[in-house]
Every structure is written in structure tokens, then in C-alpha cells.
Design a protein around this motif. Structure first.
Motif, PDB file in Angstrom:
ATOM      1  N   SER A   1      41.375  34.154  38.722  1.00 51.11           N
ATOM      2  CA  SER A   1      41.425  35.625  38.467  1.00 51.11           C
ATOM      3  C   SER A   1      42.910  36.270  39.000  1.00 51.11           C
ATOM      4  O   SER A   1      42.917  37.328  38.637  1.00 51.11           O
ATOM      5  CB  SER A   1      40.438  36.192  38.746  1.00 51.11           C
ATOM      6  OG  SER A   1      39.986  36.146  40.140  1.00 51.11           O
ATOM      7  N   ASN A   2      43.323  35.683  40.134  1.00 40.19           N
ATOM      8  CA  ASN A   2      44.479  36.344  40.941  1.00 40.19           C
ATOM      9  C   ASN A   2      45.863  36.172  40.304  1.00 40.19           C
ATOM     10  O   ASN A   2      46.760  36.335  40.928  1.00 40.19           O
ATOM     11  CB  ASN A   2      44.391  35.912  42.203  1.00 40.19           C
ATOM     12  CG  ASN A   2      43.362  36.528  43.228  1.00 40.19           C
ATOM     13  OD1 ASN A   2      42.785  37.812  42.737  1.00 40.19           O
ATOM     14  ND2 ASN A   2      42.791  35.896  43.972  1.00 40.19           N
ATOM     15  N   HIS A   3      45.707  35.112  39.025  1.00 37.47           N
ATOM     16  CA  HIS A   3      46.940  34.751  38.597  1.00 37.47           C
ATOM     17  C   HIS A   3      48.049  34.031  39.326  1.00 37.47           C
ATOM     18  O   HIS A   3      49.203  34.216  39.126  1.00 37.47           O
ATOM     19  CB  HIS A   3      47.469  36.230  37.659  1.00 37.47           C
ATOM     20  CG  HIS A   3      46.678  36.689  36.817  1.00 37.47           C
ATOM     21  ND1 HIS A   3      45.816  36.212  35.956  1.00 37.47           N
ATOM     22  CD2 HIS A   3      45.712  37.931  36.938  1.00 37.47           C
ATOM     23  CE1 HIS A   3      45.351  37.176  35.072  1.00 37.47           C
ATOM     24  NE2 HIS A   3      45.129  38.268  35.825  1.00 37.47           N
TER      25      HIS A   3
ATOM     26  N   ASP B   1      36.978  28.373  38.447  1.00 35.18           N
ATOM     27  CA  ASP B   1      37.571  29.245  39.010  1.00 35.18           C
ATOM     28  C   ASP B   1      39.025  28.870  39.629  1.00 35.18           C
ATOM     29  O   ASP B   1      39.919  29.546  40.225  1.00 35.18           O
ATOM     30  CB  ASP B   1      36.961  29.811  40.741  1.00 35.18           C
ATOM     31  CG  ASP B   1      35.687  30.615  40.126  1.00 35.18           C
ATOM     32  OD1 ASP B   1      35.448  31.078  39.011  1.00 35.18           O
ATOM     33  OD2 ASP B   1      34.779  30.426  40.975  1.00 35.18           O
TER      34      ASP B   1
ATOM     35  N   GLN C   1      41.564  30.756  42.929  1.00 38.54           N
ATOM     36  CA  GLN C   1      41.012  31.745  42.365  1.00 38.54           C
ATOM     37  C   GLN C   1      41.937  31.969  41.223  1.00 38.54           C
ATOM     38  O   GLN C   1      42.880  32.629  41.199  1.00 38.54           O
ATOM     39  CB  GLN C   1      40.881  32.924  43.178  1.00 38.54           C
ATOM     40  CG  GLN C   1      39.846  33.016  44.239  1.00 38.54           C
ATOM     41  CD  GLN C   1      38.521  33.035  43.574  1.00 38.54           C
ATOM     42  OE1 GLN C   1      38.056  33.714  42.784  1.00 38.54           O
ATOM     43  NE2 GLN C   1      37.681  32.204  44.361  1.00 38.54           N
TER      44      GLN C   1
END
Length: 371
Positions: A62-64, A36, A60
Motif C-alpha cells: 500500500s506504500n507503493h 501485503d 507494505q
């Protein structure tokens, strides 16, 4: 792929030479799974007399890389690039590219001797003199690549630093490839999550970037100058304002005494004098000129537009006032328009003589006598 096997020892040596931190041995600080996580290379700076890459780590991916980072760190350019190249080789092998070729600039990750025009030099990857988001192959005079060789304030060589590293781009620590379940086993997924060459090395050899380091990493804001279109529009607005100013002066010269007195009373009621109005106007023009010379475009446009709106509004007021005629109600109840010229004509008329006035007096008619 023999280069990858020697990456770790090279990183250790480079970290010691460049002053980077020794790998962390604290178990609480270690990260086992990198699935992640993400890394964000920010820029290349010269910090503590070493060319270093500033980067941030995020929990994270996924939060770029838009959330709060775990921390902001620096490490030497050779250390970062060595780990980056190992990551690229690992990605290529995972994608089935067994013939991956390292870029030519990888030769200069280490301090490399080169003779140019009979003069001995040493070359190594470092920061670009013109941009903090680019790398360059710098020139040194010693075999440790610590004494830079400057020419006109520059130490960059003309060799292309074709590493492929992109700054200010969020990169996941683990990059998954499309693979069929028949091609891999369970151990593949475990190795993929625990083996992230770039992120694991940057976590191990990180140095905190705080205070002065953070200030050096801030991007310097360069003001955009006036382009051709801006200059044309600026000239049009300036000429338009100047034209309105000339029209206002002409209108005021033809202003009636009554309107002039009313305007003077309004200015006095505001606690100002005509000299104050002229001073404010001149100061505003000076401020606009200064902002324009400094390249502060937004505030220059705002003030110039405001000045033109004020001039246009006042010009319209003078135009409307000069077109309105004085109206009086005649004896028969009809509205009679009266120009200022009528007043002037009345003033020019000759005074009525007493004799003529007396001849116009009313006298009672004589009545016949009654017998």
C-alpha cells in the motif's frame, strides 16, 4: 499452461548454473501470506560475471514501495524472468484468459542454439548493453551461455526481448481480480494469498545485494548538455555583460578626478587594490567558462546572472554619479548648480593684475568742511 508445471525445476537448474542462492529452508525466513508484500525490480546488472536482476522486497504494498525495503537482492535474469512469466500466466488464468500466449522472447530464457550465416551461436536473455532498465537477448559461443560473443564491444542480438517486464515499478505480489462470490470458494482466497509465483520464487532464490552490488546498481547521472534555447540565452547574457563592461570603461574614462579619488579611497579602505578587482573579475569569467564547458548548467546560470547584476549595479552607480551636479549656495541664499566644466573654465581664466586689483579698492569719500 503446461509451461507453468515445469517452471520450478527449471528455476532450480538455472539457479544452480548462475550461482544464485539455494532456496531457503529456514522456517523463520519463510513467508506464508503474500497479500501485503510488493516487489520492485530495480535494474539489470552484470554481477559476479552473470547478468542478474536487482530487486527489492517490501512488506507494505500500500506504500507503493516508498518505505524501507525488507532487503535488496539479486538473482539471475533467466530465474527472474521464468518466475515473472509464471506470474503473468497465473494472472491471465485468474482473469479467465485460458488462451494466454507466452511472448516469443520466452524461448530464450534457456540457453538456445541458433545458427546464423553458417556459424553456431547460443542465445539467452540477459542485460541490455545500452540501458540497465532493459533486457536483451545476448549472444554466446558455448552451449552453457557463459562465453559471450562480442562485436565492437556489444553482445546483444537484434532479436526483440518482448518480455514485458517494467523496471522501477512497484508490483504487488498478489493481484486481485474482480470476481463474484458465486464464482469462487473460500479456498480461492487462501490459494491467492499463499501462491505468488514471482515473489515466492524471488524470496526463495534471493542473494543479498550489498556493498559492491549496491554500487553497481546505482544509476549513473548523465549531465544534460546545452540545448539550443540554453545556448541562445547564454549568448544573450554574455553579450549583455560584455556591453555593460564596455560602457563601464567609457564611463570611467570620463570620471572626474574627485570621483576617481573617492572610489580609490573606498577600495583601499576595503584592503584591496585595483589590480585585485581585475584579477577577481578575470577569475570569475574563467570559472564560468569552465563550468559551462563541463555542462554544469545550474551553477553556470547562477554565476553568470550574479556577474551581470554586479556589472549592471556598478554601471548604474557611475551613471548616477556622472549626472549629479555640484551645488553651492550663493550670497543671496539661492542654490547654484556647478558643473565640472565651470571649474575648468575658472582654471582657464587669466589672473587678475595688481593694478586692476588696486583700482577696485574701496576709498573713503571726501566730506565737505564745516565752517
Amino acid at each position: 499452461m503446461a509451461r507453468s508445471k515445469t517452471i520450478r525445476p527449471i528455476i532450480s537448474i538455472l539457479a544452480l548454473l548462475s550461482g544464485s542462492s539455494i532456496p531457503a529452508t529456514n522456517a523463520e525466513d519463510a513467508i506464508e501470506y503474500w497479500t501485503d508484500y510488493a516487489i520492485y525490480p530495480m535494474r539489470c546488472i552484470n554481477y559476479n560475471n552473470y547478468d542478474q536482476i536487482m530487486y527489492a522486497m517490501f512488506e507494505q504494498s500500500s506504500n507503493h514501495c516508498t518505505d524501507t525495503p525488507v532487503g535488496t537482492y539479486v538473482t539471475s535474469v533467466p530465474t527472474f524472468i521464468d518466475a515473472y512469466l509464471e506470474q503473468m500466466a497465473d494472472n491471465a488464468a485468474d482473469a479467465g484468459q485460458d488462451d494466454y500466449v507466452y511472448p516469443d522472447a520466452a524461448t530464450y530464457v534457456e540457453c538456445t542454439y541458433k545458427q546464423i550465416n553458417g556459424v553456431d551461436y547460443y542465445l539467452q536473455l540477459g542485460c541490455n548493453d545500452d540501458s540497465s532498465t532493459k533486457l536483451a537477448i545476448n549472444i554466446y559461443t558455448d552451449d552453457q551461455c557463459t562465453e559471450i560473443s562480442e562485436v565492437n564491444g556489444y553482445d546483444d542480438s537484434n532479436i526483440q526481448a518482448d518480455i514485458g517486464l517494467t523496471f522501477q515499478k512497484c508490483t504487488p505480489c498478489v493481484l486481485w481480480m474482480d470476481k463474484n462470490d458465486d464464482e469462487v470458494d473460500d479456498q480461492y482466497y487462501v490459494n491467492k494469498q499463499t501462491n505468488a509465483p514471482l515473489c515466492s520464487a524471488m524470496w526463495a532464490y534471493k542473494s543479498d545485494c550489498n556493498g559492491k552490488c549496491q554500487l553497481m546498481g546505482k544509476e549513473s547521472v548523465q549531465r544534460e548538455g546545452w540545448n539550443k534555447a540554453d545556448k541562445v540565452l547564454l549568448s544573450i547574457l554574455s553579450l549583455f555583460g560584455f556591453g555593460m563592461l564596455l560602457a563601464i570603461v567609457k564611463k570611467r574614462q570620463n570620471m572626474s578626478n574627485k570621483d576617481a579619488l573617492l572610489e580609490q579611497a573606498a577600495i583601499s579602505a576595503a584592503g584591496l587594490q585595483p589590480s585585485h578587482i581585475l584579477g577577481i573579475f578575470a577569475l570569475l569569467i574563467l570559472i564560468i567558462t569552465m563550468f559551462a564547458l563541463l555542462g554544469l548548467k545550474k551553477i553556470t546560470w547562477a554565476l553568470l546572472l550574479m556577474l551581470n547584476i554586479v556589472l549592471f549595479s556598478y554601471l548604474m552607480k557611475l551613471t548616477v554619479d556622472s549626472s549629479v551636479k555640484e551645488t553651492v549656495i550663493g550670497p543671496d541664499g539661492k542654490i547654484v548648480e556647478k558643473d565640472e566644466s565651470d571649474d575648468e573654465d575658472d582654471d582657464d581664466e587669466e589672473p587678475v593684475s595688481p593694478t586692476s586689483a588696486s583700482s577696485g579698492q574701496y576709498t573713503n569719500p571726501e566730506l565737505p568742511q564745516l565752517a
